[in-house]
Design an enzyme around this catalytic site. Sequence first.
Site, PDB file in Angstrom:
ATOM      1  N   ASP A 207       0.893  -1.031   0.365  1.00  0.00           N
ATOM      2  CA  ASP A 207       0.078  -0.377   0.085  1.00  0.00           C
ATOM      3  C   ASP A 207       1.598   1.793   0.190  1.00  0.00           C
ATOM      4  OD1 ASP A 207       0.008   1.008   3.043  1.00  0.00           O
ATOM      5  OD2 ASP A 207       0.911  -0.583   3.431  1.00  0.00           O
ATOM      6  N   SER A 208       0.209   1.957  -0.771  1.00  0.00           N
ATOM      7  CA  SER A 208       1.472   3.559  -0.974  1.00  0.00           C
ATOM      8  C   SER A 208       2.465   3.010  -1.086  1.00  0.00           C
ATOM      9  CB  SER A 208       1.208   4.245   0.384  1.00  0.00           C
ATOM     10  OG  SER A 208       1.066   5.350   0.091  1.00  0.00           O
ATOM     11  N   ALA A 209       3.352   3.913  -0.337  1.00  0.00           N
ATOM     12  CA  ALA A 209       4.518   3.595  -0.566  1.00  0.00           C
ATOM     13  C   ALA A 209       5.304   1.752  -0.831  1.00  0.00           C
ATOM     14  CB  ALA A 209       5.711   3.849   0.420  1.00  0.00           C
ATOM     15  N   HIS A 343      -7.327   7.894   0.018  1.00  0.00           N
ATOM     16  CA  HIS A 343      -5.764   7.477   0.121  1.00  0.00           C
ATOM     17  C   HIS A 343      -5.553   6.095   1.409  1.00  0.00           C
ATOM     18  CE1 HIS A 343      -1.541   6.802  -1.045  1.00  0.00           C
ATOM     19  NE2 HIS A 343      -0.736   6.392   0.291  1.00  0.00           N
TER      20      HIS A 343
END
Length: 376
Positions: A207-209, A343
Amino acid sequence: MGILTYQPFKALYTLLAVALELTRLPLWLMIYTIRAARPHPAWTQAQAVRMRVVKAFLAHSSAVEVKTKLTLAPGKEKERFVITEPAPASVYKGPTIDSNIKPATIGATWTLKAFNPATDNADNVDVVLHFHGGAYVIGNGRDEDVGFLAKTLLKHAQVTHVFTPQYRLSSNPGGRFPAQLQDAITSYYHLIHTLKIPAHRITISGDSAGGNLAFALLRYLATHGDEVNLPQPGCAWLWSPWVDIEAASDPKNIGESPQYSTDYLGPGFGYWGATTFCPDGSGLKRSSAWLSPLNNPFATTTPIFIQTGRAEVLYDDDIKIADQFREIKGNKVELLVTDNAPHDIILVGALIGFQKDAGSIAKSAGEFLRAERAKL
């Protein structure tokens, strides 16, 4: 590093920030009783308030650069926390070779139960190797960090095991790229060669990074996998992936996003992550394919599931990268856009009030995994 990252300025700033946000909270509660005043009209009052709180927390944490201390002590995870040693040196090729950053011993957490090669049938499991988000500067892969995410995947995606490495952070000394990619390879090697789990029973997730890191690991396996005896996994799930490190190094880019007002991500958090993950003077380029997969697609035999929120600042980038990977012959990519979502709801859904949406996207990911496996 700015003056606010040093004491006593850090403590003073933190005290003033807490006082400021405590005075703002009643105002937010009052204003957001009016639906039209909320950042997104589809959100509840609680969601709108929680989003403001998280946005403020990240902004202030970025200003003082709050450190996440990583330890190899078991902690409350006890026997579910395992130590993972580096793979043989020959497994680390290409971008992972660095004179100053070397493969390291890391920890990892199994959620609810650990995979046991003595009792678990490796040919009949679904193991998720998940890399947590946090702009590469915060997070640790433990229960307090990814507990909601991991339990959501176990319940709704109907997988059997979730394994979350505690990869090195760029906010700590020696944590710039390629430390995280080295740790991702170490983790995958552990599952494949130490635990003898077949690659097709493993889903790489991030997830994300962590989604950025998952892309880097997939690229590594597509490029070097055959020569280091690391086959490509059966599936990949990428949740609100951060795909353009270079753009984050200019804070104005996030602020100019059409979705800026409906997301909790701010310019300071991404800037902190980008400039420590790939610091100036390191000899690396933030636009490198290994760091920024946007505009750098590659061929992979691994089916890819990408989820993004329509209300998040990374929405446009996630749409673009899905299209770019689809354009490569042989790639299988499914994109899921979650209406009204900010997000990374798979990670912070419980914190900001999007638990139901998180469960729904996890269910879709599980269905994608099983549909692709059925084609084999």
